[in-house]
Design an enzyme around this catalytic site. Sequence first.
Site, PDB file in Angstrom:
ATOM      1  N   CYS A 114      61.088  65.156 -46.862  1.00 36.24           N
ATOM      2  CA  CYS A 114      62.533  65.167 -47.163  1.00 36.24           C
ATOM      3  C   CYS A 114      62.840  64.842 -48.624  1.00 36.24           C
ATOM      4  O   CYS A 114      63.964  65.046 -49.077  1.00 36.24           O
ATOM      5  CB  CYS A 114      63.269  64.181 -46.260  1.00 36.24           C
ATOM      6  SG  CYS A 114      63.094  64.546 -44.520  1.00 36.24           S
ATOM      7  N   HIS A 259      70.183  61.110 -49.310  1.00 36.65           N
ATOM      8  CA  HIS A 259      69.554  62.002 -48.332  1.00 36.65           C
ATOM      9  C   HIS A 259      70.410  62.035 -47.063  1.00 36.65           C
ATOM     10  O   HIS A 259      70.784  60.995 -46.532  1.00 36.65           O
ATOM     11  CB  HIS A 259      68.144  61.495 -48.024  1.00 36.65           C
ATOM     12  CG  HIS A 259      67.450  62.258 -46.944  1.00 36.65           C
ATOM     13  ND1 HIS A 259      67.486  63.633 -46.860  1.00 36.65           N
ATOM     14  CD2 HIS A 259      66.698  61.830 -45.900  1.00 36.65           C
ATOM     15  CE1 HIS A 259      66.782  64.019 -45.802  1.00 36.65           C
ATOM     16  NE2 HIS A 259      66.290  62.944 -45.200  1.00 36.65           N
ATOM     17  N   ASN A 289      69.853  66.775 -40.478  1.00 32.75           N
ATOM     18  CA  ASN A 289      68.882  66.485 -41.529  1.00 32.75           C
ATOM     19  C   ASN A 289      68.087  67.761 -41.827  1.00 32.75           C
ATOM     20  O   ASN A 289      67.283  68.189 -41.006  1.00 32.75           O
ATOM     21  CB  ASN A 289      67.956  65.359 -41.047  1.00 32.75           C
ATOM     22  CG  ASN A 289      66.898  64.985 -42.068  1.00 32.75           C
ATOM     23  OD1 ASN A 289      66.726  65.657 -43.083  1.00 32.75           O
ATOM     24  ND2 ASN A 289      66.181  63.914 -41.784  1.00 32.75           N
TER      25      ASN A 289
HETATM   26  N1  ACO Z   1      70.142  60.923 -26.490  1.00 33.02           N
HETATM   27  C1  ACO Z   1      70.309  59.903 -25.665  1.00 33.02           C
HETATM   28  N2  ACO Z   1      69.491  58.827 -25.646  1.00 33.02           N
HETATM   29  C2  ACO Z   1      68.478  58.824 -26.528  1.00 33.02           C
HETATM   30  C3  ACO Z   1      68.260  59.862 -27.438  1.00 33.02           C
HETATM   31  C4  ACO Z   1      69.142  60.953 -27.393  1.00 33.02           C
HETATM   32  N3  ACO Z   1      69.032  62.002 -28.230  1.00 33.02           N
HETATM   33  N4  ACO Z   1      67.177  59.567 -28.196  1.00 33.02           N
HETATM   34  C5  ACO Z   1      66.744  58.380 -27.797  1.00 33.02           C
HETATM   35  N5  ACO Z   1      67.510  57.916 -26.786  1.00 33.02           N
HETATM   36  C6  ACO Z   1      67.402  56.679 -26.056  1.00 33.02           C
HETATM   37  C7  ACO Z   1      66.034  56.062 -26.162  1.00 33.02           C
HETATM   38  O1  ACO Z   1      65.169  56.622 -25.207  1.00 33.02           O
HETATM   39  C8  ACO Z   1      66.336  54.607 -25.872  1.00 33.02           C
HETATM   40  O2  ACO Z   1      66.473  54.450 -24.488  1.00 33.02           O
HETATM   41  P1  ACO Z   1      65.896  53.138 -23.762  1.00 33.02           P
HETATM   42  O3  ACO Z   1      66.655  51.995 -24.372  1.00 33.02           O
HETATM   43  O4  ACO Z   1      66.219  53.390 -22.333  1.00 33.02           O
HETATM   44  O5  ACO Z   1      64.432  53.131 -24.088  1.00 33.02           O
HETATM   45  C9  ACO Z   1      67.718  54.413 -26.472  1.00 33.02           C
HETATM   46  O6  ACO Z   1      68.278  55.714 -26.645  1.00 33.02           O
HETATM   47  C10 ACO Z   1      67.709  53.699 -27.801  1.00 33.02           C
HETATM   48  O7  ACO Z   1      66.736  54.299 -28.584  1.00 33.02           O
HETATM   49  P2  ACO Z   1      66.431  53.728 -29.993  1.00 33.02           P
HETATM   50  O8  ACO Z   1      65.278  54.479 -30.571  1.00 33.02           O
HETATM   51  O9  ACO Z   1      66.384  52.268 -29.945  1.00 33.02           O
HETATM   52  O10 ACO Z   1      67.766  54.147 -30.746  1.00 33.02           O
HETATM   53  P3  ACO Z   1      68.189  53.719 -32.169  1.00 33.02           P
HETATM   54  O11 ACO Z   1      69.443  52.966 -32.094  1.00 33.02           O
HETATM   55  O12 ACO Z   1      67.066  53.141 -32.949  1.00 33.02           O
HETATM   56  O13 ACO Z   1      68.524  55.132 -32.821  1.00 33.02           O
HETATM   57  C11 ACO Z   1      67.594  56.836 -34.236  1.00 33.02           C
HETATM   58  C12 ACO Z   1      67.537  56.144 -32.905  1.00 33.02           C
HETATM   59  C13 ACO Z   1      68.938  57.531 -34.419  1.00 33.02           C
HETATM   60  C14 ACO Z   1      66.475  57.878 -34.336  1.00 33.02           C
HETATM   61  C15 ACO Z   1      67.418  55.748 -35.339  1.00 33.02           C
HETATM   62  O14 ACO Z   1      66.246  55.005 -35.132  1.00 33.02           O
HETATM   63  C16 ACO Z   1      67.388  56.351 -36.707  1.00 33.02           C
HETATM   64  O15 ACO Z   1      68.393  56.706 -37.239  1.00 33.02           O
HETATM   65  N6  ACO Z   1      66.197  56.421 -37.340  1.00 33.02           N
HETATM   66  C17 ACO Z   1      66.004  57.096 -38.574  1.00 33.02           C
HETATM   67  C18 ACO Z   1      65.348  58.343 -38.246  1.00 33.02           C
HETATM   68  C19 ACO Z   1      65.674  59.498 -39.124  1.00 33.02           C
HETATM   69  O16 ACO Z   1      66.772  59.825 -39.459  1.00 33.02           O
HETATM   70  N7  ACO Z   1      64.627  60.195 -39.455  1.00 33.02           N
HETATM   71  C20 ACO Z   1      64.735  61.410 -40.153  1.00 33.02           C
HETATM   72  C21 ACO Z   1      63.511  61.689 -40.904  1.00 33.02           C
HETATM   73  S1  ACO Z   1      63.248  60.551 -42.168  1.00 33.02           S
HETATM   74  C22 ACO Z   1      64.482  60.674 -43.027  1.00 33.02           C
HETATM   75  O17 ACO Z   1      64.897  61.787 -43.271  1.00 33.02           O
HETATM   76  C23 ACO Z   1      65.079  59.472 -43.548  1.00 33.02           C
END
Ligand code: ACO
Length: 332
Positions: A114, A259, A289
Site C-alpha cells: 500500500c 492512506h 482500500n
Molecule cells: N462483518 C461482520 N463481522 C466481522 C467481519 C465482517 N466483515 N469481520 C470480522 N468480523 C467479526 C470477527 O469475526 C469478530 O467476531 P468475534 O468477536 O465473534 O470473534 C468481530 O467481528 C470483531 O473482530 P475484530 O477483528 O476484533 O474487529 P476489529 O474491531 O479489530 O476490526 C478491522 C477489524 C476493521 C479489520 C480492524 O482491525 C482494522 O481496521 N484493521 C486494519 C486493517 C486494515 O485496514 N488493513 C488494510 C491493509 S494495511 C493498510 O492498508 C493499512
Amino acid sequence: MTTSCIIRGLGHCVPENRLTNADLERMCDTNDEWITTRTGIKERRIASEGETTVSLSHQAALMALDNAGMKAEDLTHILVATFTPDAYIPSAACMLADRLGIKGRTCMDISAACSGFLFALETARAYVCLHPEAKILVTATDVVSSRVDYSDRSICVLFGDGAGAAIITGAGADFPNGSGRVLDVMLATDGSAHDLLTVKGGGSGSPVKPGGIVSRDFFVQMNGREVYKYAVRAMSSICREMLEKHGLTNDEVDVFIPHQANLRIIDAVGTRLEMPTEKIFTNVHKYGNTSAASVIIALSEARQEGVIKDGNLVLLSTFGGGFTWGSALVRF
Ligand code: ACO
C-alpha cells in the site's frame, strides 16, 4: 542533498463496477452496520473481466499525460507500483509502455504494497537527480480483488481496485501552472512484521505445483488488530518527523492525505497529529482500500475537485505490508 522534483500532471481511474455493502451482505456473513462503523467504507470498485493493473494504469496515465500537456513519446521512464501485476513476467511497466506505444524506455515495477506510490515517487526523485531531463510516468495500481477471497469476511469488505498516475520531471527553472513541487519524501520499512499482512501463495517460498490447489495463501491474509495499531503509530510518527524536519506545524499544512485504508485509522492518525478534520481528505467511503493506488487517487481527485488549490501545502502518508510506510510534502 535535497533535490525537489515536479509533479506535472495527475490522473486516476477506477473500474465502473461497484460492490456495495448490501452486495457483500449477500456474499458473506457481514452487514452494512459492521462495515460502516469499523471502516467507514460504503462501496468499492471491482475490476470487470479484462480490466487489469495494466489497463487501469493505462487510463490513469492518459489522464496524467493530458493533465501535464505531454505525450507518451515524451516519457523516458515508467515506474509501476503494484502487488498485483498482470503477470510475473513481464513487468506491468513493460506492458504499460507497450500499451502506450513506446519502446526503449527504462520500465520497472516497484513492490511496496500500500506504500507503493511513495516508494515509486522517491525512485522517480532519484532518477531526476541522475537524469535532469527525465520525464517519468509513475503509476500506482492494484487490482486487489484478484487476491481477495470473497468468503473471508474479515478481508473482503476492506479492499477495492483502482489506479493513479503522476508525471514527474526535474525541478528546472520552469514551474508550469498547476504543478506540484515535491519538497521531500521519507520512507521506512520493518520486515520483521512480514507475517502480519501477506500474500504468500505463488511466491518462491510457497511455489505452485502443477495440479496443485489454490489455498488461502493465495489471498490477502492479515492480522487486522496488529496492522491497525502499527499503522496508526507509524503514519503519525513519520508525519510528525516530516513536519519537524521542515520546521512546519499543522497550521501550515493545507491538506492532509493519509492512506485510505479505513476511516478509523485515518481518524486515529488525525487525532495523534492534532490535524483539524476539515484538512483531512478522504474518499475511502467510495473506493475502500485500493492499496498502492490509494493516496495517488486521492491526490488526483483532491486536485481535480479543487480541494487542493495553487499554493497549498499537502502532506501525504502511506502504510502497507512489509511493513512499509512513508510521508511526502508537496507544494502546489
Ligand atoms: N462483518 C461482520 N463481522 C466481522 C467481519 C465482517 N466483515 N469481520 C470480522 N468480523 C467479526 C470477527 O469475526 C469478530 O467476531 P468475534 O468477536 O465473534 O470473534 C468481530 O467481528 C470483531 O473482530 P475484530 O477483528 O476484533 O474487529 P476489529 O474491531 O479489530 O476490526 C478491522 C477489524 C476493521 C479489520 C480492524 O482491525 C482494522 O481496521 N484493521 C486494519 C486493517 C486494515 O485496514 N488493513 C488494510 C491493509 S494495511 C493498510 O492498508 C493499512
